[in-house]
Every structure is written in structure tokens, then in C-alpha cells.
Design a protein around this motif. Structure first.
Motif, PDB file in Angstrom:
ATOM      1  N   PHE A  20      42.352  -4.498 -31.380  1.00 39.07           N
ATOM      2  CA  PHE A  20      42.008  -4.126 -32.746  1.00 39.07           C
ATOM      3  C   PHE A  20      41.369  -2.749 -32.696  1.00 39.07           C
ATOM      4  O   PHE A  20      40.441  -2.513 -31.933  1.00 39.07           O
ATOM      5  CB  PHE A  20      41.019  -5.125 -33.375  1.00 39.07           C
ATOM      6  N   ARG A  21      41.881  -1.819 -33.513  1.00 39.24           N
ATOM      7  CA  ARG A  21      41.353  -0.461 -33.544  1.00 39.24           C
ATOM      8  C   ARG A  21      40.929  -0.082 -34.956  1.00 39.24           C
ATOM      9  O   ARG A  21      41.616  -0.390 -35.934  1.00 39.24           O
ATOM     10  CB  ARG A  21      42.408   0.552 -33.066  1.00 39.24           C
ATOM     11  N   SER A  22      39.797   0.589 -35.024  1.00 38.68           N
ATOM     12  CA  SER A  22      39.334   1.179 -36.279  1.00 38.68           C
ATOM     13  C   SER A  22      38.512   2.398 -35.915  1.00 38.68           C
ATOM     14  O   SER A  22      37.400   2.270 -35.392  1.00 38.68           O
ATOM     15  CB  SER A  22      38.489   0.184 -37.080  1.00 38.68           C
ATOM     16  N   GLY A  23      39.063   3.589 -36.173  1.00 40.53           N
ATOM     17  CA  GLY A  23      38.364   4.810 -35.774  1.00 40.53           C
ATOM     18  C   GLY A  23      38.118   4.796 -34.276  1.00 40.53           C
ATOM     19  O   GLY A  23      39.024   4.492 -33.486  1.00 40.53           O
ATOM     20  N   PRO A  24      36.877   5.074 -33.841  1.00 35.14           N
ATOM     21  CA  PRO A  24      36.584   5.069 -32.404  1.00 35.14           C
ATOM     22  C   PRO A  24      36.395   3.671 -31.836  1.00 35.14           C
ATOM     23  O   PRO A  24      36.248   3.503 -30.629  1.00 35.14           O
ATOM     24  CB  PRO A  24      35.267   5.861 -32.328  1.00 35.14           C
ATOM     25  N   LEU A  25      36.395   2.659 -32.706  1.00 36.18           N
ATOM     26  CA  LEU A  25      36.154   1.290 -32.279  1.00 36.18           C
ATOM     27  C   LEU A  25      37.438   0.660 -31.761  1.00 36.18           C
ATOM     28  O   LEU A  25      38.479   0.715 -32.408  1.00 36.18           O
ATOM     29  CB  LEU A  25      35.618   0.477 -33.459  1.00 36.18           C
ATOM     30  N   ALA A  26      37.358   0.045 -30.581  1.00 34.11           N
ATOM     31  CA  ALA A  26      38.490  -0.690 -30.021  1.00 34.11           C
ATOM     32  C   ALA A  26      37.968  -1.978 -29.416  1.00 34.11           C
ATOM     33  O   ALA A  26      37.048  -1.956 -28.590  1.00 34.11           O
ATOM     34  CB  ALA A  26      39.219   0.137 -28.968  1.00 34.11           C
ATOM     35  N   ILE A  27      38.533  -3.107 -29.843  1.00 38.24           N
ATOM     36  CA  ILE A  27      38.135  -4.415 -29.327  1.00 38.24           C
ATOM     37  C   ILE A  27      39.364  -5.066 -28.721  1.00 38.24           C
ATOM     38  O   ILE A  27      40.397  -5.200 -29.371  1.00 38.24           O
ATOM     39  CB  ILE A  27      37.562  -5.303 -30.437  1.00 38.24           C
ATOM     40  N   ALA A  28      39.245  -5.458 -27.453  1.00 40.85           N
ATOM     41  CA  ALA A  28      40.372  -6.045 -26.728  1.00 40.85           C
ATOM     42  C   ALA A  28      40.146  -7.536 -26.536  1.00 40.85           C
ATOM     43  O   ALA A  28      39.042  -7.976 -26.197  1.00 40.85           O
ATOM     44  CB  ALA A  28      40.537  -5.363 -25.367  1.00 40.85           C
ATOM     45  N   ILE A  29      41.216  -8.322 -26.751  1.00 45.39           N
ATOM     46  CA  ILE A  29      41.167  -9.764 -26.568  1.00 45.39           C
ATOM     47  C   ILE A  29      42.230 -10.162 -25.552  1.00 45.39           C
ATOM     48  O   ILE A  29      43.401  -9.828 -25.702  1.00 45.39           O
ATOM     49  CB  ILE A  29      41.440 -10.516 -27.886  1.00 45.39           C
ATOM     50  N   SER A  30      41.816 -10.895 -24.522  1.00 47.07           N
ATOM     51  CA  SER A  30      42.762 -11.330 -23.498  1.00 47.07           C
ATOM     52  C   SER A  30      42.600 -12.818 -23.236  1.00 47.07           C
ATOM     53  O   SER A  30      41.478 -13.337 -23.213  1.00 47.07           O
ATOM     54  CB  SER A  30      42.538 -10.554 -22.198  1.00 47.07           C
TER      55      SER A  30
ATOM     56  N   LEU B 298      47.574 -16.595 -29.268  1.00 47.99           N
ATOM     57  CA  LEU B 298      46.168 -16.905 -29.518  1.00 47.99           C
ATOM     58  C   LEU B 298      45.330 -15.638 -29.505  1.00 47.99           C
ATOM     59  O   LEU B 298      44.434 -15.465 -30.341  1.00 47.99           O
ATOM     60  CB  LEU B 298      45.646 -17.893 -28.475  1.00 47.99           C
ATOM     61  N   ALA B 299      45.620 -14.730 -28.570  1.00 50.79           N
ATOM     62  CA  ALA B 299      44.881 -13.469 -28.510  1.00 50.79           C
ATOM     63  C   ALA B 299      45.061 -12.685 -29.808  1.00 50.79           C
ATOM     64  O   ALA B 299      44.105 -12.089 -30.325  1.00 50.79           O
ATOM     65  CB  ALA B 299      45.344 -12.646 -27.318  1.00 50.79           C
ATOM     66  N   LYS B 300      46.280 -12.683 -30.355  1.00 49.35           N
ATOM     67  CA  LYS B 300      46.528 -11.961 -31.603  1.00 49.35           C
ATOM     68  C   LYS B 300      45.796 -12.606 -32.776  1.00 49.35           C
ATOM     69  O   LYS B 300      45.291 -11.910 -33.660  1.00 49.35           O
ATOM     70  CB  LYS B 300      48.029 -11.893 -31.867  1.00 49.35           C
ATOM     71  N   ARG B 301      45.745 -13.947 -32.795  1.00 47.30           N
ATOM     72  CA  ARG B 301      44.992 -14.614 -33.858  1.00 47.30           C
ATOM     73  C   ARG B 301      43.516 -14.228 -33.791  1.00 47.30           C
ATOM     74  O   ARG B 301      42.896 -13.926 -34.820  1.00 47.30           O
ATOM     75  CB  ARG B 301      45.147 -16.134 -33.744  1.00 47.30           C
ATOM     76  N   MET B 302      42.952 -14.231 -32.594  1.00 43.67           N
ATOM     77  CA  MET B 302      41.547 -13.857 -32.422  1.00 43.67           C
ATOM     78  C   MET B 302      41.328 -12.411 -32.846  1.00 43.67           C
ATOM     79  O   MET B 302      40.330 -12.079 -33.493  1.00 43.67           O
ATOM     80  CB  MET B 302      41.131 -14.079 -30.977  1.00 43.67           C
TER      81      MET B 302
ATOM     82  N   ALA C 247      39.136  -8.528 -36.714  1.00 46.10           N
ATOM     83  CA  ALA C 247      39.353  -7.399 -37.621  1.00 46.10           C
ATOM     84  C   ALA C 247      38.717  -7.653 -38.982  1.00 46.10           C
ATOM     85  O   ALA C 247      38.251  -6.716 -39.650  1.00 46.10           O
ATOM     86  CB  ALA C 247      40.852  -7.139 -37.786  1.00 46.10           C
ATOM     87  N   GLU C 248      38.690  -8.927 -39.398  1.00 45.65           N
ATOM     88  CA  GLU C 248      38.069  -9.251 -40.678  1.00 45.65           C
ATOM     89  C   GLU C 248      36.550  -9.120 -40.612  1.00 45.65           C
ATOM     90  O   GLU C 248      35.898  -8.742 -41.588  1.00 45.65           O
ATOM     91  CB  GLU C 248      38.446 -10.676 -41.096  1.00 45.65           C
ATOM     92  N   GLU C 249      35.983  -9.444 -39.438  1.00 42.28           N
ATOM     93  CA  GLU C 249      34.531  -9.415 -39.283  1.00 42.28           C
ATOM     94  C   GLU C 249      34.015  -8.014 -38.950  1.00 42.28           C
ATOM     95  O   GLU C 249      32.993  -7.571 -39.469  1.00 42.28           O
ATOM     96  CB  GLU C 249      34.117 -10.401 -38.183  1.00 42.28           C
ATOM     97  N   TYR C 250      34.729  -7.346 -38.055  1.00 40.72           N
ATOM     98  CA  TYR C 250      34.324  -6.010 -37.602  1.00 40.72           C
ATOM     99  C   TYR C 250      35.422  -5.036 -38.006  1.00 40.72           C
ATOM    100  O   TYR C 250      36.554  -5.165 -37.583  1.00 40.72           O
ATOM    101  CB  TYR C 250      34.150  -5.978 -36.086  1.00 40.72           C
ATOM    102  N   GLY C 251      35.082  -4.067 -38.767  1.00 36.14           N
ATOM    103  CA  GLY C 251      36.099  -3.134 -39.230  1.00 36.14           C
ATOM    104  C   GLY C 251      35.508  -1.777 -39.517  1.00 36.14           C
ATOM    105  O   GLY C 251      34.680  -1.254 -38.764  1.00 36.14           O
ATOM    106  N   GLU C 252      35.890  -1.202 -40.637  1.00 36.29           N
ATOM    107  CA  GLU C 252      35.528   0.172 -40.969  1.00 36.29           C
ATOM    108  C   GLU C 252      34.024   0.439 -40.950  1.00 36.29           C
ATOM    109  O   GLU C 252      33.602   1.482 -40.444  1.00 36.29           O
ATOM    110  CB  GLU C 252      36.133   0.523 -42.342  1.00 36.29           C
ATOM    111  N   PRO C 253      33.161  -0.473 -41.454  1.00 37.25           N
ATOM    112  CA  PRO C 253      31.723  -0.172 -41.401  1.00 37.25           C
ATOM    113  C   PRO C 253      31.203   0.035 -39.983  1.00 37.25           C
ATOM    114  O   PRO C 253      30.372   0.926 -39.739  1.00 37.25           O
ATOM    115  CB  PRO C 253      31.081  -1.395 -42.068  1.00 37.25           C
ATOM    116  N   TYR C 254      31.679  -0.784 -39.052  1.00 30.40           N
ATOM    117  CA  TYR C 254      31.246  -0.635 -37.663  1.00 30.40           C
ATOM    118  C   TYR C 254      31.778   0.668 -37.064  1.00 30.40           C
ATOM    119  O   TYR C 254      31.082   1.358 -36.307  1.00 30.40           O
ATOM    120  CB  TYR C 254      31.723  -1.835 -36.839  1.00 30.40           C
TER     121      TYR C 254
END
Length: 248
Positions: A147-157, A165-169, A174-181
Motif C-alpha cells: 500500500f502506497r500513499s505519498g512517502p508512506l509504504a506498507i508491505a504485507i507478506s 489474504l495479503a491483498k485483503r489485509m 489502506a482504509e485505516e492508514y492513508g493520506e493523513p499519515y
């Protein structure tokens, strides 16, 4: 595809067993992965295979500013367009061993088992990073859902057990952490230089940034409410507080 799904089917890994008995993946889910973020800017990255999966991998490498080389006798329309506009280089032919010279990483996205095995073995000889899509035994690194938003990148494995399952997570994150973060990360990055030049120790800098991130009011909620100026005021107040001892 989870490696377990190959049981009883034609072998697609380097063991060439004819019919898969899963011997190549025994203990795979017990293997700890060293998680790292790679800096690909300007580095040669090779993708073998010009279909839709190859396109997905090319796009991911371009997002990270990789110097992408596609090796495939044929490519879909989007990859052809990328080559025409100069976003990637397209070697319009079959894969050759020398394609891996001076290469940082390679991703094989073909449906040809022999080609995939050759890519894997050639890369392993060079101690290179190699990933053969959907064939975990032919990978020395795996690609998480990102999941990417600006400089933020969160990887799920899930260690290759279930990409779905990784894509669902990822989507839930993405719904919880997004543009504000992402925006808070950008604001904090603006004062990294000040913190490094003003606050003498790592502990001082750690306390400075944690005081903002965990502050009251919550800077994330302020950004969500459109009160970015209030966050900037929090940062300025923190700068004054933490710089005061040094000034004295």
C-alpha cells in the motif's frame, strides 16, 4: 499461487521431478524473511516475460525509479507503448544468460518452466536477487502486497502462503492508514534537517519526533479535519521546547 497448490501437477521448479511432490517447499512457511526496502533508483532491473503479469512487475519497478529492461519476444500493448515512449528498454527476443550482466535484480514472469529455471539458476550463480512469479522455490526474495500513499509504504507478506489474504489485509490497512499519515510524514520530513543540526543526540531527536506524533491533540486527526496549520504550530512549539536547553 501457494506452492502447495502444485501437488500432483507437473513440476515447475529446479528439481524437475516430473510430478510435483512438494519436496521443494518443505518448511517454506517456517523460513523467516529479512524485510528490507530496496533503493532501485538508476539500477538495472530485468523483467523476463511480456504478458499481463510482466506488465504488473514492470509498473512496480518503475514506481521505484528502476532502470527497467524487458526481455520478451512479444509484449502486450501497454508494454510496447512504454518501450516506444522510452520508459523501459525492450529486448525483443528470447532470454539470454548475458541479460543478467550488471543487473541488480530480475523477475521472471513467463509460463515457460525451462526459461524460469534458467533465469533462477543464472541469477543464483551471480548472487543476484531473483523472483519467479508464482513459483516460491525459484525465488530468493518474495514480493509483498504494497500500500502506497505519498512517502508512506506498507508491505504485507504471508510468506507466499496466500497472496489473496495479503491483498485483503493491504486494502484494510489502506482504509485505516492513508493520506493523513502520508501528509504527516511529509511535514515531519521538513524538520529532519533542523532536528539533525540542532538536537545533539539520537535520544533527543527521538523524543522530539515522538512528542509530535503522539501529541495531544492528535496530529492525524488535525490533518483529517483540515487543520494542517495547527500541526505546523505543534511542530514549531516542539522545536522551541527542545531547542531551549541547547540555547541556554
Amino acid at each position: 499461487m501457494p506452492a502447495q497448490a502444485y501437488a500432483g501437477k507437473e513440476c515447475v521448479c529446479q528439481l524437475r521431478k516430473g510430478i510435483c511432490d512438494q519436496s521443494c517447499v518443505q518448511g517454506m512457511l517456517d523460513t523467516p524473511f529479512y524485510i528490507a526496502c530496496l533503493r532501485l533508483s538508476g539500477r538495472r532491473c530485468v523483467v523476463v516475460g511480456g504478458g499481463d503479469v510482466g506488465l504488473e512487475k514492470v509498473e512496480g519497478l518503475l514506481v521505484c525509479d528502476g532502470d527497467v529492461v524487458l526481455v520478451a519476444p512479444e509484449a502486450n500493448e501497454e508494454l510496447q507503448r512504454m518501450a516506444t515512449e522510452g520508459s523501459i528498454r525492450w529486448e525483443q527476443r528470447e532470454y539470454r544468460r548475458e541479460d543478467l550482466e550488471a543487473t541488480f535484480l530480475v523477475i521472471a514472469a513467463t509460463s515457460e518452466t525451462d526459461v524460469n529455471i534458467r533465469v533462477y539458476e543464472d541469477a543464483e550463480e551471480r548472487a543476484m536477487l531473483v523472483n519467479v512469479v508464482d513459483v516460491p522455490p525459484l525465488c530468493n526474495f518474495i514480493l509483498p502486497a504494497i500500500f502506497r500513499s505519498g512517502p508512506l509504504a506498507i508491505a504485507i507478506s504471508t510468506a507466499g502462503a496466500s497472496p489473496a489474504l495479503a491483498k485483503r489485509m493491504r486494502d484494510q490497512i489502506a482504509e485505516e492508514y492513508g493520506e493523513p499519515y502520508a501528509r504527516l510524514a511529509e511535514l515531519l520530513n521538513e524538520v529532519r534537517g533542523w532536528a539533525k543540526g540542532t538536537l545533539a543526540t539520537y535520544r533527543d531527536r527521538k523524543e522530539f519526533f515522538e512528542g509530535i506524533v503522539n501529541g495531544d491533540p492528535d496530529p492525524i486527526e488535525l490533518i483529517r479535519d483540515g487543520r494542517e496549520d495547527d500541526v505546523r504550530e505543534m511542530i514549531e512549539a516542539a522545536k522551541e521546547t527542545h531547542a531551549a536547553p541547547a540555547a541556554g
